[in-house]
Design an enzyme around this catalytic site. Structure first.
Site, short mmCIF file in Angstrom:
data_model
loop_
_atom_site.label_atom_id
_atom_site.label_comp_id
_atom_site.label_asym_id
_atom_site.label_seq_id
_atom_site.Cartn_x
_atom_site.Cartn_y
_atom_site.Cartn_z
CG ASP A 191 -23.18 -10.84 12.63
OD1 ASP A 191 -22.01 -10.11 12.88
OD2 ASP A 191 -23.23 -11.34 11.53
CG ASP A 194 -20.93 -7.39 7.52
OD1 ASP A 194 -21.63 -6.31 7.35
OD2 ASP A 194 -19.70 -7.27 8.02
CE1 TYR A 226 -11.62 -8.17 5.86
CE2 TYR A 226 -11.16 -8.85 3.78
CZ TYR A 226 -11.33 -8.86 5.03
OH TYR A 226 -10.54 -10.07 5.37
CG ASN A 228 -15.96 -9.80 15.28
OD1 ASN A 228 -16.13 -9.41 16.17
ND2 ASN A 228 -15.72 -11.25 15.28
CB SER A 283 -10.82 -8.25 11.09
OG SER A 283 -11.46 -8.62 9.69
CB CYS A 317 -14.35 -5.90 17.61
SG CYS A 317 -12.46 -6.53 17.51
NE ARG A 362 -11.57 -11.72 14.73
CZ ARG A 362 -12.05 -11.51 13.89
NH1 ARG A 362 -12.20 -10.18 13.74
NH2 ARG A 362 -12.25 -12.16 12.88
CG ASP A 396 -23.79 -14.93 10.09
OD1 ASP A 396 -23.51 -14.09 10.77
OD2 ASP A 396 -23.12 -15.22 8.99
#
Length: 500
Positions: A333, A335, A344, A376, A378, A410, A421, A447
């Site tokens: 992953d 972040d 963001y 992810n 988004s 994603c 996602r 995490d």
């Protein structure tokens, strides 16, 4: 509960003939229909592909689970839906015409403290005395937490990690889940709806083949302790008597081999007595036809050996030390795993690797293990980050921590209904496919629980590295179904432990 009930139906299947009628019956039921029906094809060779009826009001999807068993298939199903409730239905049950209304009525009245609703299972009694095979199916009518038709809140499945895929048969996986949910302090309630479970055709040696479930009993004892049978309502079983029968037979062999007549006679008497008691216990309630009596005599002689063999196999499997297998790829992953999380993030100057990221990645690359990122994002789908800004940020990550062998991102918003996602397995599978390896040879390091769920849904291993935003229930679920590390370096130690 509010009137805005949302539920999805998950049907694991091996392609039984009644499946199409089962799905068609749900679609033809009264409102409220489920949000969707997910048929999980658990055949190892899904050819020909399943073709299921579907409607605009209630779409039907078919997803594959590659023959890993009903526990893994149900996980594949519930992890792919977003409804509040997930109703598991076996592909050999028969639902009443108004089942959709009945299940909605049962779920609507439940408050938040009740996390599961079990249907009442009716097994039509055969004419005359039931055979041993038929009595086994008749016992399903009183089984606790049976997933022939069982509804769970998706939130509790997330909390406890769903079904344990180490149960490869349709045998103890539902009891294990129900017991874990119950011991987590949640309530499971029986509903008013009733479904029919027909008696499956048996076979002359069927009762010997089902003894493979004794391996699952070993896993239940390993997970839940000595009193798991009482806790799940499974009954006392016969492991002790089967062991004595096997030891008596061994005494006969030893007495004959060592020409110890008294040992041979005593052991033979004990073995014959045990065989007669077991056979009569099974013959008396049955039809007592010549075929049934012959089957009971033969299988009563074979079952103790099969039961003890499978139990020992199960005990060895759950107790043996397991060295972690070196994976082909480790997928991270982004972040809060490799870089400090900035919501963001759209500025490359804001990329700040976590303290041990370089050391962990370098150790993997030195040992020839490829690395990748699955993330992810988004913010793109929400309109908060442009695709160009995301590309610049990811380029900066590669500059500081790369090179990575694959990037999977994603960009969709959570409500977009995409298949990539996390916790869905799309990115894990795409990364594995791009690198030409099975997903089972990948490890996902993240995490939060969604990272672990995505890995498990794809058939990959997972390691959770908790941070301040990792929920306690996510850590508990990871300890049950994956591994937990204190840092990225610790995660690499777990991955490489077998080869250092």
């Amino acid at each position: 509960m509010t009137d805005q009930l949302t539920y999805a139906v998950v049907i694991p299947t091996i392609g039984r003939d009644a499946l199409t009628d089962l799905v068609g019956g749900i679609l033809a039921g009264p409102a409220p229909l489920p949000e969707e029906i997910v048929v999980v094809d658990d055949r190892r060779d899904p050819d020909p592909a399943l073709r299921m009826p579907s409607t605009e009001a209630c779409p039907t999807r078919v997803v594959a689970s590659d023959g890993h068993g009903p526990a893994a298939a149900r996980n594949r199903g519930w992890q792919s839906v977003s409804a509040e409730w997930v109703v598991f239905v076996d592909d050999d049950v028969q639902l009443p015409a108004d089942w959709t209304r009945q299940v909605a009525d049962d779920l609507r009245v439940l408050d938040r403290s009740i996390v599961a609703s079990q249907a009442r299972v009716h097994v039509p009694a055969p004419s005359g005395r039931p055979t041993d095979d038929q009595r086994r199916t008749l016992g399903l009518a009183g089984a606790q937490w049976i997933t022939a038709e069982m509804a769970y809140r998706r939130s509790v499945l997330l909390e406890v990690g769903g079904f344990d895929p180490r149960f490869p048969r349709a045998y103890r996986e539902d009891s294990d889940l129900g017991l874990r949910v119950s011991r987590a302090g949640h309530e499971i309630r029986s509903g008013e709806r009733v479904v029919d479970h027909p008696i499956a055709p048996g076979g002359f040696l069927r009762s010997v083949k089902v003894q493979a479930g004794n391996a699952d009993d070993a896993l239940m004892r390993h997970k839940h302790g000595r009193n798991w049978r009482a806790a799940t309502g499974a009954g006392p079983g016969r492991p002790g008597r089967h062991l004595l029968t096997v030891l008596a037979a061994a005494g006969v062999v030893a007495g004959v081999g060592f020409r110890h007549r008294r040992l041979a006679v005593i052991s033979a008497t004990a073995w014959a007595t045990a065989l007669l008691e077991f056979a009569l216990r099974r013959i008396v309630p049955g039809p007592r036809t010549p075929r049934e009596v012959a089957s009971m005599l033969l299988t009563s002689a074979l079952i103790p050996f099969a039961a003890i063999t499978h139990r020992l196999r199960g005990e060895w499997h759950v107790r043996r030390p397991r060295a972690p297998r070196r994976p082909a790829v480790v997928l991270f992953d982004r972040d809060d795993t490799l870089i400090v999380d900035v919501p963001y993030l759209d500025d490359p100057d804001g990329v700040d690797p976590v303290p041990d990221a370089v050391e962990a990645l370098s150790a993997l690359r030195r040992n020839g293990i490829r690395t990748g990122i699955i993330s992810n994002q988004s913010g793109v789908g929400r309109g908060l980050i442009s695709t160009d800004a995301l590309a610049r940020v990811n380029a900066r990550v590669s500059e500081l921590l790369g090179p990575f062998n694959t990037w999977q991102v994603c960009p969709h918003a959570p409500d977009a209904g995409c298949s990539c996602r996390k916790p869905l397995p799309g990115m894990v599978r795409r990364a594995a496919e791009e690198l030409g390896v099975p997903a089972s040879e990948c490890v996902v390091v993240g995490d939060i629980g969604a990272d672990v769920e995505a890995a498990r849904a794809a058939g990959a291993d997972a390691i959770l590295v908790p941070t301040n935003r990792t929920r306690p229930e996510e850590v508990s679920a990871a300890r049950e179904h994956a591994r937990v590390a204190s840092s990225l370096v610790h995660a690499v130690d777990l991955i490489m432990g077998a080869n250092r």
